[in-house]
Design a protein around this motif. Structure first.
Motif, short mmCIF file in Angstrom:
data_model
loop_
_atom_site.label_atom_id
_atom_site.label_comp_id
_atom_site.label_asym_id
_atom_site.label_seq_id
_atom_site.Cartn_x
_atom_site.Cartn_y
_atom_site.Cartn_z
N LYS A 190 0.83 -1.21 0.00
CA LYS A 190 0.00 0.00 0.00
C LYS A 190 0.86 1.26 0.00
O LYS A 190 0.58 2.22 -0.71
CB LYS A 190 -0.90 0.01 1.24
N ILE A 191 1.91 1.24 0.80
CA ILE A 191 2.74 2.44 0.90
C ILE A 191 3.55 2.64 -0.38
O ILE A 191 3.74 3.76 -0.84
CB ILE A 191 3.62 2.36 2.17
N GLU A 192 3.97 1.52 -0.97
CA GLU A 192 4.71 1.65 -2.24
C GLU A 192 3.82 2.24 -3.33
O GLU A 192 4.24 3.09 -4.10
CB GLU A 192 5.26 0.28 -2.66
N GLU A 193 2.57 1.77 -3.38
CA GLU A 193 1.63 2.33 -4.37
C GLU A 193 1.43 3.82 -4.12
O GLU A 193 1.36 4.63 -5.05
CB GLU A 193 0.28 1.62 -4.28
N LEU A 194 1.36 4.15 -2.83
CA LEU A 194 1.16 5.54 -2.44
C LEU A 194 2.29 6.43 -2.94
O LEU A 194 2.07 7.53 -3.46
CB LEU A 194 1.05 5.59 -0.92
#
Lengths: 256, 284
Positions: A190-194
């Protein structure tokens, strides 16, 4: 250093850092392009977190630290005499390795940076809180319980809260110091996509010990070893065709 | 294996015994004082003035005096001590100077209370011309409490995780903002507990108020901070050593001791409740 056709947001010039007598960074020359994700990789203890903490002057807190060289933000030296550290930190936000939400409510965590800036307009602050939480992808999960303690969130949610908190101040650059190292794979994703989304509006510098992560999310990568910047290039190039033997050894997993 | 277990049992036994002994001592003190003093406790004792050469009547002025002087001590020492602790823990750099300041505070805590009394006479009674008064005595007790408050406050501040400071600074807070909004709230329970423990010690002190403001007997309650006052510990001292009919007033002395202990106990209880409430509040 190789020239790219991007505007450089941050430039370090012969940046050296000492802790007491010990030299931790040696004449680092680094250009961080605007609206890109730049990853800094290297083995533990190579100075990558220290380098990151130079950029928002967090090392000022360490009493024995001493710095040489410059860091330019939009062409202005953030270490010049009389530089406004508070203002620099508002422009350059930071997300820490371990999620560090304050033991306050979710709302009060996000609004913290606005309050210390002197913004008291409740309606406007609430709007900013909502927008920041939406931009960090946390809004849907917490919109019903903004007044609950931030400490009750999961690790991944806490880290996205910390990102939202940084976004609320409307920085131009976001420093991320191994932001997913304490998180599970789903939260990491999720954080990487963010990060991919955030780079449209912000310049992101990511320190990571995870090479796959650097390869997945970054546009540029710098390899740091024993306090020296060994190589800096487009990420695709670093991982497929590094020029330096050291870089090749590191990314192929021969040491680390 | 068996031997080892015996060893262990012996060790635990000794540790448990030590803890038990400490509790026992406290219980004996409280029981002894209650047994001898409870009989004199009644409304007149708590609300009346001493009569007939202190052989009859109550200790009301001493209760009021002790509360009054402790209030002055609180107002003086908590703000000053906490501010000093914030300065030492958050603003000074570790080095020789900080080392000296810390050593000075620690040594200050070891100065005998009678020396504080003499110092109080020189500084407040004579130097500042406050006379022998509630103010002089309160400030003298404040000096006595300061090292205690500074040490416990510093400890409480140090216990606040560094990430609260860094997190606040990284969001563009000034140093003072990060301390005021993000460090201090989490240190306050610890600061309060330590401070009130220090204050409850001060409330029971005799030597520092001996020369600075306490009176043998007064016809009226202190009307201002410049008046003399009566105090429980001093009253107790008089009843148990200076009175012409010591045997006769012994129950009164024990009654006074009981009231003093209860007063101190109430203060500590307040600290506990305060801490509990604050902890709940800031944990949100």
């Amino acid at each position: 250093m190789k020239k790219f056709l991007y505007k450089n947001k941050i430039i370090t010039k012969d940046l050296s850092l000492f802790f007491g007598e010990k030299q931790v960074l040696e004449k680092i020359n680094l250009n961080i392009p605007e609206h890109k994700v730049t990853a800094i990789i290297g083995p533990s203890g190579c100075g990558k977190s220290t380098l990151l903490r130079c950029i928002n002057r967090m090392n000022d807190l360490i009493e024995s630290s001493h710095i040489e060289g410059n860091i330019l933000l939009d062409g202005r030296n953030i270490y010049e005499n009389g530089a406004d550290v508070v203002n620099i930190r508002r422009k350059i936000g930071m997300v820490f390795q371990r999620p560090n939400p304050f033991p306050k409510s979710i709302y009060n965590n996000v609004v913290y940076g606005l309050k210390v800036k002197g913004l008291r307009d409740k309606k406007r602050n609430t709007e900013i809180v909502e927008r920041s939480l939406k931009n960090s992808g946390l809004w849907e999960e917490v919109k019903e319980r903004l007044n609950n303690s931030a400490l009750a969130l999961s690790g991944g949610q806490q880290q996205r809260l910390c990102i939202a908190r940084a976004l609320a101040v409307e920085p131009e650059v976001i420093l991320m110091d191994e932001p997913t190292s304490a998180l599970d794979p789903a939260s990491t994703l999720k954080i990487e996509e963010l990060m991919g989304k955030l780079k449209e509006r912000y310049t992101i510098i990511l320190v990571t010990h995870n090479m796959q992560q650097a390869a997945r999310v970054s546009d540029f990568t710098g390899f740091l070893y024993l306090g020296r910047l060994i190589e800096f290039d487009e990420t695709s190039r670093i991982f497929t065709n590094p020029k330096e033997k050291l870089t090749e050894n590191y990314i192929s997993g021969r040491f680390g | 294996m068996r031997f080892k277990r015996l060893d262990e049992m012996f060790g635990f036994g000794m540790l448990g015994l030590s803890a038990l002994l400490v509790v026992l001592i406290l219980c004996v003190i409280i029981f002894d004082i209650s047994a001898k003093g409870l009989s004199v406790i009644n409304w007149e004792f708590l609300s009346g003035f001493p009569r007939e050469g202190m052989t009859k009547g109550g200790i009301f002025p001493a209760i009021v005096g002790t509360i009054f002087v402790t209030l002055i001590t609180t107002l003086f020492s908590i703000p000053l001590g906490v501010c000093a602790a914030i300065y030492i823990s958050e603003y000074t750099r570790e080095g020789t100077l900080t080392g000296i300041i810390r050593a000075a505070i620690r040594n200050l805590a070891g100065v005998p209370s009678i020396v504080y009394g003499l110092f109080g006479v020189a500084l407040f009674v004579q130097g500042f011309r406050f006379g022998t008064s509630v103010l002089s005595a309160g400030l003298t007790l404040g000096l006595l409490t300061l090292p205690w408050i500074i040490a416990t406050s510093e400890e409480a501040l140090r216990a606040v995780p560094q990430s609260y400071r860094e997190g606040a600074l990284a969001l563009g807070a000034t140093k003072w903002q990060s301390i005021y909004t993000n460090v201090l709230p989490h240190a306050i329970p610890g600061i309060l507990t330590g401070s009130i423990l220090g204050l409850s010690r001060a409330a029971g002190e005799t030597a520092p108020i001996l020369f600075t403001g306490v009176a043998f007997s007064l016809p009226a309650l202190p009307g201002s901070v410049f008046d003399q006052f009566m105090a429980l510990p001093y009253h107790l001292y008089i009843l148990s050593t200076q009175h012409h009919a010591i045997e006769q007033v012994k129950p009164l002395a024990y009654g006074t001791a009981l009231v003093l202990i209860v007063l101190v106990f109430v203060m500590n209880l307040t600290a506990m409740i305060f801490r509990y409430r604050l902890r709940k509040k800031f944990q949100v």
